[in-house]
Design a protein around this motif. Structure first.
Motif: not given
Length: 381
Positions: A152, A155-156, A158-159, A162, A188, A191-192, A194
């Motif tokens: 998690k 993923i944060r 990466i966000e 971005k 994945l 969905s995000i 990438v």
């Protein structure tokens, strides 16, 4: 790197001018493992990094001299890695120095330490790309990296990148335990949001030496690459990816061409020419590594043999030392590689995965790592 999306699907890649050009005016792409420290303890870490002290880490002044020396050999890209580069206190200062000198910088990270503030600083320092390692779904990723919650957090990260306007991608190392999750990695990424995925074949260095049982068989490797190719084609057709690459096994190039030939893919001849221009495995030629202590290596997976240290000689002096026995082998592979490579009809566009993993550079210890998975019939033997 084998750009599946370009060769198979015709999508242009950002670094294609380096990867598929006959232009030899630029120097090596350099991985700078700027620290051995890491907040995770991943089972496949090639540098065996952890939270221990890194007393031999280059100082800020020394690291800046490294960056300056890389400019003098026309290095086109510096990849800051580790350990975890975000743990280096002067990282943003070093990135800013690289930008001042006109060097393109990218980051390889586990992503867990990139909060909103850090992402903004990376953007301000001119970082052009951040690659975040993901090993599979949340349960597998956290277990493999031996840290609960790190999926998690990645993923944060990466966000946050971005949102800061930094191009971001996924890095996935294929082993037996997660090969079945390749489709999930594509999902994945979509969905995000990438649009770049790099699939790495495992090289057994660092802690990965303990993962012999996780090395894919030739048939498993072929199946994994087939899935990557098929998913790339699907996602490219739906405009969900920009780049999909495989890394560290140059047998992927011939394997892709053989598939394209069987399928009468109209891009076959162009793909073959691109791979010939690339020249196959170029570690020790167009790829180099500088360790946290200033030691220079043929690439980031070589911790067992140093070409020299930048505190004793400049990077240029080390890199141009034709008397070094390892550089000599890597730059004259046709004279030294095993017979199977030498008679392979694809040698000029693959050039094997030639390296030694032990302490001794004696000829008998050199091998293809990762192993070639092509059959005798496919190589024309």
């Amino acid at each position: 790197m084998i750009n599946i999306s370009k060769l198979y699907c015709g999508l242009a890649g950002e670094s294609d001018h380096l990867r598929y050009s006959a232009d030899n005016s630029f120097g090596p792409v350099v991985v700078y493992n700027c620290t051995a420290r890491c907040n995770l303890s991943c089972l496949h870490c090639y540098s065996a990094s952890g939270m221990g002290n890194c007393s031999d880490e280059l100082t800020t002044a020394q690291a800046k001299r490294v960056i300056q020396q890389l400019c003098r050999v026309r290095c086109p890209v510096v990849l800051f890695s580790g350990g975890e580069p975000m743990l280096r206190d002067d990282l943003f200062e070093l990135l800013t120095e690289a930008r001042r000198l006109g060097l393109r910088t990218v980051i390889s990270t586990n992503g867990t330490l990139i909060d909103v503030s850090a992402a903004k600083k990376l953007a301000e320092a001119g970082v052009s790309y951040v690659g975040v390692s993901i090993d599979g779904d949340q349960k597998f990723h956290d277990s493999f990296r031996r840290t609960s919650g790190c999926f998690k957090a990645a993923i944060r990260g990466i966000e946050n990148c971005k949102q800061a306007g930094i191009k971001t991608g996924l890095r996935f190392t294929i082993i037996e335990a997660n090969a079945g999750q390749i489709p999930a990695v594509f999902e994945l990424a979509a969905s995000i949001g990438v649009r770049r995925i790099c699939f790495y074949h495992l090289i057994r260095s660092g802690r990965a030496k303990q993962l012999d049982e996780q090395v894919l068989t030739p048939e498993q490797t072929r199946q994994a690459v087939d899935v990557i190719i098929e998913r790339t084609q699907d996602f490219a057709a739906r405009a969900l990816v920009d780049e999909v690459l495989t890394v560290d096994n140059h047998a992927d190039g011939p394997y892709l061409l053989l598939k394209m030939k069987r399928q009468n893919n109209p891009r076959y001849e162009q793909a073959r020419k691109f791979l010939l221009a690339n020249g196959g495995n170029r570690i020790g030629e167009k790829i180099a590594c500088v360790g946290w202590d200033g030691n220079v290596y043929p690439d980031q997976f070589w911790r067992n043999y140093s070409l020299g240290n930048i505190e004793n000689r400049t990077f240029k002096q080390i890199w141009q030392d034709s008397a070094d026995p390892v550089l000599n082998r890597l730059r004259n592979k046709a004279k030294f590689v095993e017979r199977r490579c030498r008679v392979c009809r694809w040698f000029d566009l693959c050039r094997g995965n030639y390296r030694f993993l032990g302490d001794n550079a004696d000829e008998r210890y050199w091998l293809n790592e990762p192993a070639c998975y092509l059959t005798d019939e496919e190589i024309g033997n």
